[in-house]
Each structure stands twice: as C-alpha cells, then as structure tokens.
Motif scaffolding. Structure first.
Motif, PDB file in Angstrom:
ATOM      1  N   LYS A  40       2.709   8.784   8.018  1.00 50.31           N
ATOM      2  CA  LYS A  40       1.902  10.007   7.871  1.00 50.31           C
ATOM      3  C   LYS A  40       2.139  10.670   6.516  1.00 50.31           C
ATOM      4  CE  LYS A  40       1.645  11.453  12.741  1.00 50.31           C
ATOM      5  NZ  LYS A  40       2.110  12.478  13.709  1.00 50.31           N
ATOM      6  N   ILE A  41       3.404  10.719   6.114  1.00 51.89           N
ATOM      7  CA  ILE A  41       3.760  11.368   4.851  1.00 51.89           C
ATOM      8  C   ILE A  41       3.118  10.636   3.670  1.00 51.89           C
ATOM      9  CG2 ILE A  41       5.702  11.746   3.260  1.00 51.89           C
ATOM     10  CD1 ILE A  41       7.408  12.393   5.754  1.00 51.89           C
ATOM     11  N   VAL A  42       3.245   9.316   3.651  1.00 56.30           N
ATOM     12  CA  VAL A  42       2.667   8.532   2.557  1.00 56.30           C
ATOM     13  C   VAL A  42       1.153   8.644   2.564  1.00 56.30           C
ATOM     14  CG1 VAL A  42       2.423   6.218   1.578  1.00 56.30           C
ATOM     15  CG2 VAL A  42       4.608   6.931   2.540  1.00 56.30           C
ATOM     16  N   SER A  43       0.559   8.598   3.742  1.00 56.22           N
ATOM     17  CA  SER A  43      -0.898   8.669   3.865  1.00 56.22           C
ATOM     18  C   SER A  43      -1.424  10.005   3.354  1.00 56.22           C
ATOM     19  CB  SER A  43      -1.304   8.465   5.320  1.00 56.22           C
ATOM     20  OG  SER A  43      -2.691   8.608   5.479  1.00 56.22           O
ATOM     21  N   ALA A  44      -0.781  11.104   3.739  1.00 58.29           N
ATOM     22  CA  ALA A  44      -1.228  12.433   3.306  1.00 58.29           C
ATOM     23  C   ALA A  44      -1.147  12.571   1.788  1.00 58.29           C
ATOM     24  CB  ALA A  44      -0.383  13.512   3.978  1.00 58.29           C
ATOM     25  N   TYR A  45      -0.066  12.059   1.215  1.00 56.46           N
ATOM     26  CA  TYR A  45       0.107  12.183  -0.230  1.00 56.46           C
ATOM     27  C   TYR A  45      -0.898  11.309  -0.984  1.00 56.46           C
ATOM     28  CZ  TYR A  45       2.454  12.616  -4.737  1.00 56.46           C
ATOM     29  OH  TYR A  45       2.739  12.888  -6.057  1.00 56.46           O
ATOM     30  N   THR A  46      -1.080  10.085  -0.505  1.00 56.50           N
ATOM     31  CA  THR A  46      -2.019   9.171  -1.151  1.00 56.50           C
ATOM     32  C   THR A  46      -3.439   9.714  -1.086  1.00 56.50           C
ATOM     33  OG1 THR A  46      -0.619   7.303  -0.518  1.00 56.50           O
ATOM     34  CG2 THR A  46      -2.853   6.792  -1.207  1.00 56.50           C
ATOM     35  N   GLU A  47      -3.814  10.263   0.059  1.00 57.37           N
ATOM     36  CA  GLU A  47      -5.153  10.842   0.219  1.00 57.37           C
ATOM     37  C   GLU A  47      -5.352  12.010  -0.730  1.00 57.37           C
ATOM     38  OE1 GLU A  47      -5.821  11.900   4.274  1.00 57.37           O
ATOM     39  OE2 GLU A  47      -5.474   9.848   4.991  1.00 57.37           O
ATOM     40  N   ALA A  48      -4.322  12.852  -0.875  1.00 60.46           N
ATOM     41  CA  ALA A  48      -4.430  14.006  -1.767  1.00 60.46           C
ATOM     42  C   ALA A  48      -4.652  13.561  -3.205  1.00 60.46           C
ATOM     43  CB  ALA A  48      -3.169  14.861  -1.663  1.00 60.46           C
ATOM     44  N   LEU A  49      -3.990  12.483  -3.600  1.00 58.30           N
ATOM     45  CA  LEU A  49      -4.177  11.965  -4.961  1.00 58.30           C
ATOM     46  C   LEU A  49      -5.569  11.361  -5.142  1.00 58.30           C
ATOM     47  CD1 LEU A  49      -0.769  10.188  -5.753  1.00 58.30           C
ATOM     48  CD2 LEU A  49      -1.633  12.315  -6.742  1.00 58.30           C
ATOM     49  N   GLN A  50      -6.034  10.639  -4.121  1.00 54.96           N
ATOM     50  CA  GLN A  50      -7.318   9.951  -4.225  1.00 54.96           C
ATOM     51  C   GLN A  50      -8.505  10.897  -4.147  1.00 54.96           C
ATOM     52  OE1 GLN A  50      -6.973   7.112  -1.044  1.00 54.96           O
ATOM     53  NE2 GLN A  50      -5.922   5.586  -2.321  1.00 54.96           N
ATOM     54  N   ASN A  51      -8.381  11.942  -3.323  1.00 54.96           N
ATOM     55  CA  ASN A  51      -9.503  12.861  -3.125  1.00 54.96           C
ATOM     56  C   ASN A  51      -9.816  13.665  -4.368  1.00 54.96           C
ATOM     57  OD1 ASN A  51      -9.890  12.034  -0.524  1.00 54.96           O
ATOM     58  ND2 ASN A  51      -8.756  13.728   0.413  1.00 54.96           N
ATOM     59  N   GLY A  52      -8.762  14.085  -5.082  1.00 52.98           N
ATOM     60  CA  GLY A  52      -8.987  14.898  -6.269  1.00 52.98           C
ATOM     61  C   GLY A  52      -9.475  16.276  -5.897  1.00 52.98           C
ATOM     62  N   GLN A 107       0.815  -1.221   0.000  1.00 54.37           N
ATOM     63  CA  GLN A 107       0.000   0.000   0.000  1.00 54.37           C
ATOM     64  C   GLN A 107       0.854   1.278   0.000  1.00 54.37           C
ATOM     65  OE1 GLN A 107       0.121  -2.233   2.456  1.00 54.37           O
ATOM     66  NE2 GLN A 107       0.089  -1.294   4.501  1.00 54.37           N
ATOM     67  N   ASN A 108       2.151   1.105   0.254  1.00 47.10           N
ATOM     68  CA  ASN A 108       3.058   2.265   0.236  1.00 47.10           C
ATOM     69  C   ASN A 108       3.964   2.279  -0.991  1.00 47.10           C
ATOM     70  OD1 ASN A 108       2.021   3.000   2.738  1.00 47.10           O
ATOM     71  ND2 ASN A 108       3.630   1.950   3.883  1.00 47.10           N
ATOM     72  N   ALA A 109       3.590   1.544  -2.014  1.00 43.95           N
ATOM     73  CA  ALA A 109       4.436   1.398  -3.207  1.00 43.95           C
ATOM     74  C   ALA A 109       4.720   2.742  -3.888  1.00 43.95           C
ATOM     75  CB  ALA A 109       3.775   0.444  -4.197  1.00 43.95           C
ATOM     76  N   ILE A 110       3.906   3.757  -3.611  1.00 43.71           N
ATOM     77  CA  ILE A 110       4.118   5.092  -4.192  1.00 43.71           C
ATOM     78  C   ILE A 110       5.512   5.626  -3.841  1.00 43.71           C
ATOM     79  CG2 ILE A 110       3.148   6.338  -2.192  1.00 43.71           C
ATOM     80  CD1 ILE A 110       2.471   7.350  -5.814  1.00 43.71           C
ATOM     81  N   LYS A 111       6.087   5.138  -2.740  1.00 44.00           N
ATOM     82  CA  LYS A 111       7.423   5.588  -2.316  1.00 44.00           C
ATOM     83  C   LYS A 111       8.497   5.234  -3.349  1.00 44.00           C
ATOM     84  CE  LYS A 111       8.447   4.460   1.995  1.00 44.00           C
ATOM     85  NZ  LYS A 111       8.423   3.755   3.310  1.00 44.00           N
ATOM     86  N   ARG A 112       8.245   4.196  -4.148  1.00 43.22           N
ATOM     87  CA  ARG A 112       9.236   3.780  -5.128  1.00 43.22           C
ATOM     88  C   ARG A 112       9.246   4.662  -6.378  1.00 43.22           C
ATOM     89  NH1 ARG A 112       7.447  -1.677  -3.713  1.00 43.22           N
ATOM     90  NH2 ARG A 112       9.051  -2.688  -2.423  1.00 43.22           N
ATOM     91  N   SER A 113       8.230   5.508  -6.517  1.00 47.05           N
ATOM     92  CA  SER A 113       8.140   6.338  -7.727  1.00 47.05           C
ATOM     93  C   SER A 113       8.033   7.831  -7.446  1.00 47.05           C
ATOM     94  CB  SER A 113       6.937   5.907  -8.577  1.00 47.05           C
ATOM     95  OG  SER A 113       5.730   6.008  -7.827  1.00 47.05           O
ATOM     96  N   THR A 114       7.836   8.203  -6.187  1.00 46.14           N
ATOM     97  CA  THR A 114       7.694   9.616  -5.813  1.00 46.14           C
ATOM     98  C   THR A 114       8.651   9.922  -4.672  1.00 46.14           C
ATOM     99  OG1 THR A 114       5.334   9.491  -6.376  1.00 46.14           O
ATOM    100  CG2 THR A 114       6.056  11.407  -5.105  1.00 46.14           C
ATOM    101  N   THR A 115       9.373  11.030  -4.777  1.00 44.62           N
ATOM    102  CA  THR A 115      10.388  11.327  -3.765  1.00 44.62           C
ATOM    103  C   THR A 115       9.761  11.639  -2.407  1.00 44.62           C
ATOM    104  OG1 THR A 115      10.457  13.718  -4.205  1.00 44.62           O
ATOM    105  CG2 THR A 115      11.940  12.303  -5.506  1.00 44.62           C
ATOM    106  N   ARG A 116      10.509  11.312  -1.377  1.00 46.03           N
ATOM    107  CA  ARG A 116      10.086  11.616  -0.010  1.00 46.03           C
ATOM    108  C   ARG A 116       9.844  13.120   0.127  1.00 46.03           C
ATOM    109  NH1 ARG A 116      10.445   9.473   5.386  1.00 46.03           N
ATOM    110  NH2 ARG A 116      10.529  11.223   6.822  1.00 46.03           N
ATOM    111  N   PHE A 117      10.708  13.938  -0.479  1.00 51.11           N
ATOM    112  CA  PHE A 117      10.571  15.383  -0.370  1.00 51.11           C
ATOM    113  C   PHE A 117       9.221  15.850  -0.920  1.00 51.11           C
ATOM    114  CE2 PHE A 117      10.971  19.703  -2.026  1.00 51.11           C
ATOM    115  CZ  PHE A 117      11.475  20.374  -0.921  1.00 51.11           C
TER     116      PHE A 117
END
Length: 453
Positions: free
Chosen positions: A425-437, A181-191
């Motif tokens: 928290k960082i991954v969750s916030a970013y994933t939510e922002a993408l999903q919410n639109g 569920q955190n696979a986004i870390k492999r394609s998007t920078t932590r920053f």
C-alpha cells in the motif's frame, strides 16, 4: 519480593502519558516511594472486544518454534512477562543492557483498569478511542522506570529536559527480493513514502521533511537537519518533556499535532539552557545533535534494523514456508509470474526460513521503537555523577545525559501478512502520487505532489 497490586483507590495517582497501537502508558503522580519515577504500561483491546482476555499468553506452535532458543520467553504465562523476557533476553544483548529497561510485572485489579479507562478518556485522541480501549480483563501490567526523568534524590530540584525520538528505519533496503515494480524502495525511504499514504488517509495535515537517513548518517550536520525537521513537524516521532510533563508533540499518534509555539519553548528552556531569548531553541538542538552523535546508540539500532536483509518481499515467502502453508503472494501472482527468486526462497530448508522470519521480526521491533534522551545541568562541573556527560559549546554548559530504548515490543508472527500488505500500500500510494502529477484530482493532490518533489 511480593508482586505489587494496584487497586481502584490507586487509579487517581496515574496520569495519561501516551499510547501506541498495543499499549497505553501512564505516569505515576502520587507519593508512594516505590512508584515515584515509574510509568505503567497497560494493554489495550480492540474496541470490538474480540481480543479481550485476562492477559494470559498463548504462543502458537510456530511461535514456540520460532523463539525456541529463548526458553524464558516461550514459557511466559502472560503478555507482560513475555514483553519483559523479550526485552531482556532477545533485545538487550543486541542494543546493550545499559540502554534497555525490561521492567517488572505488577498485578492490577479490574476495578483499577476500569477507573483508569474513565479517567484517561478525555486525554486520548479520538481515533485511538475508536480503535481500542483498556483491556479491563487483564490481570497484570508492566512497571518501568520513567526515562523522561532522572532518579529522585540525585541533584534534587535540578530541572531536566527529555526528548523522545521514534527514528524509524534508517537504511534503504538492499534486498534482491524487491520486485521490479517496487524498485523505488531502493532510493526513497520507507518513512517518506509512508507519509504520502498517511496524508492521503488524512491522518496527517502535511508531510514531514524528516529524513531518517540523515539521523543515522553519523554526520553532525545531517543529524542536526533531521532533528530540526522533527522539531518543526513532530507528528508521533518527536516529543519533548520538562520534568516528565509533555511540552512538545502529541500524546497518542500521527493525528496529534503540537500547538506549542516557538516562543513558549524558548521560555521553557530557560530552566535548563543558559542562553539569551531567541537562542535557546538553537542551543537545545545543538545539545541534542551533539548527544545523538556522541552516544552512538543509533549505530547499534541500525545494526539490529539491518537484520532484515531480505525485506518483507522476501521474508513473506519464508513465512509461508515456516508455517507450512501455500504462499498467498505467489498464488495471487499466478504460476507464470512467480519469479525465480521466489521459487528459490520456497526451496529453502525450514531452519533457514525460521531464521529469516525471526530476524525480520526482531528488526521490526528496532524499526518501530523509540529513544529517550534525558538531560540535566551538571552543577559546578562535578565529576562524581554516574551519568555520561555532554558539553554544550554555545552556552559553555556541561550536562548529564542518559539514553534508553523504549517501546521494544515483541511483534506477533501473525502480523507478517499485515506487514507485507502495508508495504504494498505504501509503495503504491507513493508511486501513484508521482505518476499522477499536479492538477489531476484536486487541491489535496496538488499539495501532495508538490510536497514530494
């Protein structure tokens, strides 16, 4: 050599330079020859006062085991000496002694620290004041060369420009221990992901376009793009100094935003860069790009960052092994959801768990440190300078430059849980922002969504 003692009467000679989570940095503005060109790093204590101390250091039994190969570090009696020993014996061999300044310990009186606390309060960001204060019970501090300047007496009167860059993590994690569920870390920078969390917390007014992968790429074009993005939105990742005085960037962290205009910078750069009005900023970025590319310091930094080859999602399991405690991450998941990879990690022998955690903490230092690049014109093409040189083609100028790593802090073992929780928290916030639109919450959300697309 006797230790230097700073007393109440000396406080007026020290001015606020900036601060991080654990320390405040002061620059010397007096005339004592042995202090000219120095900065002082003093410890902070949480505002609730729970960690005020006399600066004595007590490593836990697990930390003593973790750093057992570095006897000087483990035996450090104070935080300042520990910081010095860590920089000298752990970090310097990895990053190169030419670019690391371990500093020296000095004594400070309580009255000196109390006077400093009063003097700098008006310069500190409000959110930093709310979080922590000067640890006035400390008895020592760390004295380091001011790497925003060249040593006095060499080409005296020649203006120098220095740039402080906090590059952050320069690679995408490759660990097989990252949850599906955190696979986004492999394609998007932590920053980039952390920017979203900071924006949601209203710590920053907008998202930076800086991409650490560009800065670490080894490509001049991409390095230039990274530096331009940092210059346009400095946050706490980019600061520019003229003769040691801050002219671009904030003092104390992410909430700071520079109000320096492009026109003002153009005017300041005239003291160093021989270009027509309107072109000096462009030439400055060209100079910085060439130096970052030529110096090779980011290659060494990246190698140290990559000591973290398990990611925090793997290292956290090794941490619980190492401290011989039940794994709270596995407990929260439940036995039926614990992955085979996590089970494998918990079966590792103690010495392997120790190495994973140690390398993770060293890498954490490298991911959070800063670099100081300092420039001055080399007059008449002189060849007797002890410093490296860089040629600025657009103005046909030659510059001396030097590079130092700063803020090479020893990360406490006890922060492992914090690192894991922050990562989630960082991954969750970013994933939510993408999903919410856009349009699902308010204008704040729309602005955020548009920024990350």
């Amino acid at each position: 050599m006797d230790l230097i003692l700073l007393e109440e009467k000396d406080a007026a000679d020290w001015v606020y330079r900036g601060e991080g989570a654990a320390n405040i940095v002061l620059a010397y503005a007096g005339s004592a020859p042995h202090l000219v060109g120095k900065v002082l790093r003093i410890h902070k204590a949480p505002e609730n006062g729970t960690h005020c101390s006399n600066g004595s250091l007590s490593f836990s039994k697990h930390e003593r085991l973790l750093w057992k190969d570095f006897e000087e570090l483990v035996q450090s009696p104070t935080k300042e000496i520990a910081a010095q020993q860590y920089a000298q014996h752990v970090i310097s061999p990895l990053l190169g002694s030419k670019h690391v300044d371990a500093g020296i310990q000095v004594l400070v009186s309580r009255e000196f620290l109390e006077e400093i606390e009063r003097n700098i309060k008006s310069h500190r960001p409000d959110w930093r004041i709310d979080a922590a204060k000067v640890d006035t019970l400390n008895e020592s501090a760390l004295l380091i060369s001011d790497h925003s300047l060249f040593p006095h007496g060499i080409f005296k009167g020649n203006a120098c420009i220095s740039v402080e860059i906090k590059p952050k993590c320069g690679f995408l994690p490759f660990s097989k221990h990252i949850a599906r569920q955190n696979a986004i870390k492999r394609s998007t920078t932590r920053f980039k992901m952390h920017q979203v969390l900071k924006f949601r917390q209203q710590k920053i007014p907008n998202l930076s376009e800086y991409d650490p992968l560009d800065l670490f790429s080894g490509s001049k074009e991409r390095i230039h793009e990274a530096l331009k993005a940092l210059c346009n939105n400095p946050q706490n990742n980019f600061r520019v100094f003229l003769n040691g005085s801050l002219i671009l960037g904030g003092f104390g962290g992410v909430a700071d935003n520079s109000t320096t205009t492009a026109e003002a910078l153009e005017d300041v750069f005239k003291y160093v860069i021989e270009a027509d009005d309107g072109l000096r900023m462009t030439s400055f970025l060209e100079l910085l790009t060439e130096t970052v590319y030529k110096s090779g310091v980011l290659d060494r930094l990246l190698d140290v960052q990559k000591l973290d080859n398990y990611d925090v999602e793997g290292a956290i399991h090794a941490y619980y092994n190492f401290i011989s405690q039940p794994c709270s991450v596995c407990r929260q998941l439940g036995e039926d959801k614990v992955s085979p990879i996590s089970t494998f990690l918990h079966a590792l022998p103690p010495n392997e768990s120790l190495e994973i955690v140690k390398k993770f903490l060293i890498a954490a230092t490298a991911k959070d440190c800063s670099l100081m690049f300092c420039f001055r014109r080399r007059e008449d093409g002189g060849s007797d300078s002890p410093y490296d040189r860089v040629y600025l083609e657009s103005t046909n100028q030659v510059f001396d430059y030097k590079v130092h790593f700063i803020d090479l802090d020893l990360k406490p073992l006890e922060k492992m849980e914090y690192y894991y929780e922050l990562d989630q928290k960082i991954v969750s916030a970013y994933t939510e922002a993408l999903q919410n639109g856009p349009g699902t919450e308010n204008n704040h959300t729309v602005k955020l969504y548009e920024s990350i697309q």
